[in-house]
Design a protein around this motif. Structure first.
Motif, short mmCIF file in Angstrom:
data_model
loop_
_atom_site.label_atom_id
_atom_site.label_comp_id
_atom_site.label_asym_id
_atom_site.label_seq_id
_atom_site.Cartn_x
_atom_site.Cartn_y
_atom_site.Cartn_z
N GLU A 161 0.82 -1.21 0.00
CA GLU A 161 0.00 0.00 0.00
C GLU A 161 0.86 1.27 0.00
N SER A 162 1.98 1.23 0.72
CA SER A 162 2.82 2.43 0.82
C SER A 162 3.86 2.52 -0.29
N GLY A 163 3.91 1.53 -1.17
CA GLY A 163 4.85 1.57 -2.29
C GLY A 163 6.18 0.93 -1.99
N CYS A 164 6.16 -0.28 -1.41
CA CYS A 164 7.40 -1.00 -1.13
C CYS A 164 8.09 -1.38 -2.44
N MET A 165 9.34 -1.78 -2.33
CA MET A 165 10.06 -2.24 -3.52
C MET A 165 9.52 -3.59 -3.98
N ASP A 166 9.65 -3.83 -5.29
CA ASP A 166 9.37 -5.12 -5.90
C ASP A 166 10.65 -5.61 -6.57
N PHE A 167 11.05 -6.83 -6.28
CA PHE A 167 12.24 -7.43 -6.89
C PHE A 167 11.82 -8.54 -7.84
N VAL A 168 12.61 -8.74 -8.90
CA VAL A 168 12.40 -9.85 -9.81
C VAL A 168 13.45 -10.92 -9.50
N LYS A 169 12.98 -12.03 -8.97
CA LYS A 169 13.87 -13.10 -8.51
C LYS A 169 14.74 -13.62 -9.65
N GLY A 170 16.03 -13.73 -9.40
CA GLY A 170 16.97 -14.30 -10.36
C GLY A 170 17.39 -13.35 -11.47
N ALA A 173 6.28 -8.89 -15.75
CA ALA A 173 4.93 -9.32 -15.39
C ALA A 173 4.71 -9.17 -13.89
N GLU A 174 3.50 -8.84 -13.50
CA GLU A 174 3.19 -8.67 -12.08
C GLU A 174 3.49 -9.94 -11.28
N GLU A 175 3.24 -11.08 -11.89
CA GLU A 175 3.45 -12.33 -11.16
C GLU A 175 4.93 -12.64 -10.94
#
Length: 299
Positions: free
Chosen positions: A144-153, A183-185
Motif C-alpha cells: 500500500e505504501s509503495g514497497c520495492m518489488d524485486f524480480v527473482k533471479g 509481469a506482475e506475477e
C-alpha cells in the motif's frame, strides 16, 4: 509480512547468503528495534523541519537524495552501524566501503514511483559483483505504501537496455526503466517493518509503486562496495572506509561528517557530485536535476 531472516550472532547464515546469490536479494532482516527506528525517523524529520528553508547551496532534497552520508551525520551513523555492517559482511567480506546513501521518501497519498531498473546501469562500475544495496525502512514499507518489488533471479542477466523517461513521477535521476516487460506475477513484494532491511544485488531488476497509504514511506538506500570494485567511467570516485581495510585504493577515501551541513562537508559533497556526474549522466539526452546544473538553482 514474512518472518525476519534468522541471524547467527548478528550475521547472515550460510542459507541466507545462498538465498542472496541465488535470488539476487534477501529480506527481511531486522537491524534496529521499532523504538530505535522511531527515534531515527524523528531525527530525520526534525532536520527536514529545521533546514528546509535554510540557506543551503542546493535544495534540502538534493542532499537527502544524493550522498546524504557526506553532509548528514545521522545518515552516516546508520550506514556505519556495526549491526548493519555485520550483515553486509556476509556478502561482501570483511573489507567494506560506503559508496553512497540516499533517502527515498514517498509522501502519503501520492503517485510517485520508482521505475523497474538495475542499479548498476549508471554507476560506472560495469557488472561487478563487489557491491550491494542495503535498503532500511524508517517507516512501514508495504504494498500500500509503495514497497520495492524485486524480480527473482534477474541479477543473473547482464546490464539490460534501459529507457530514460525523465518523468516527473519517477523518483530516479533520469526516470530510467529497464526496456523489458516485467509481469506482475514475477515481482516479489519487499515488505518491511520499521527497522528492517533488505539486501539486493546491483543487477537485480526492481522498482516500486505509489504510496496510497496515510503515512510517509521513508527508506534509506545504502550502497556498499568491496574495495575490488572500480569506477570505470568517472575520472574520480569516493567512498568511506566502513570496515576492515582498503588495500586496492580505487576510491578516494572521505571522512564521515561530524556536524550537519558544515562548510567543508558541503564543499566535498559538491565535488563528489560533480565528479560522479560523468558516470551518472553518461548518455543522457537531458540535463539531470540531481547531477546537472539545474540542481544549482533553489527549488
Amino acid at each position: 509480512m514474512p518472518a525476519s531472516v534468522p541471524l547467527s550472532n548478528g550475521q547472515l547464515t550460510h542459507q541466507a547468503v545462498s538465498d542472496y546469490w541465488g535470488n539476487g536479494f534477501v529480506f527481511p532482516i531486522t537491524v534496529f528495534s521499532e523504538a530505535e527506528t522511531a527515534r531515527l525517523r524523528d531525527e530525520l524529520e526534525e532536520i527536514e523541519d529545521s533546514w528546509r528553508e535554510a540557506d543551503l547551496p542546493l535544495p534540502l532534497n538534493m542532499y537527502k537524495r544524493v550522498n546524504a552520508h557526506v553532509v548528514m551525520p545521522s545518515v552516516a551513523r546508520i550506514a556505519l552501524d556495526p549491526r548493519v555492517l555485520d550483515v553486509v559482511q556476509g556478502v561482501l567480506g570483511p573489507d567494506i566501503l560506503l559508496w553512497s546513501a540516499e533517502l527515498f521518501i514517498k509522501e502519503p497519498r501520492t503517485t510517485q514511483v520508482v521505475g523497474m531498473h538495475q542499479d548498476l546501469t549508471y554507476w560506472g562500475m560495469g557488472e561487478t559483483p563487489d557491491q550491494l544495496t542495503a535498503w532500511i525502512a524508517l517507516s512501514p514499507a508495504t504494498v500500500e505504501s509503495g514497497c520495492m518489488d524485486f524480480v527473482k533471479g534477474s541479477h543473473k542477466n547482464p546490464i539490460l537496455p534501459h529507457n530514460d523517461t525523465f518523468s516527473d513521477n519517477n523518483l530516479l535521476s533520469r526516470g530510467q526503466e529497464v526496456a523489458v516487460d516485467v509481469a506482475e506475477e514475477d515481482k516479489t513484494h519487499i515488505e518491511l517493518r520499521p527497522g528492517q532491511m533488505s539486501l539486493h544485488h546491483g543487477l537485480t531488476i526492481h522498482g516500486s509503486g505509489p504510496n496510497v497509504s496515510n503515512d510517509r514511506r521513508i527508506g534509506l538506500a545504502i550502497r556498499y562496495l568491496n574495495p575490488n570494485a572500480q569506477q570505470k567511467i568517472a575520472d574520480r570516485d569516493y567512498a568511506m572506509l566502513a570496515r576492515g581495510s582498503d588495500k586496492v585504493g580505487n576510491f578516494i577515501q572521505i571522512p564521515a561528517p561530524t556536524e550537519l551541513f558544515s562548510a567543508d562537508a558541503l564543499n566535498l559533497h559538491a565535488q563528489i557530485r560533480l565528479d560522479q556526474a560523468k558516470a551518472m549522466a553518461q548518455g543522457a539526452s537531458k540535463n539531470l536535476q540531481l547531477y546537472g546544473s539545474e540542481a544549482s538553482a533553489k527549488a
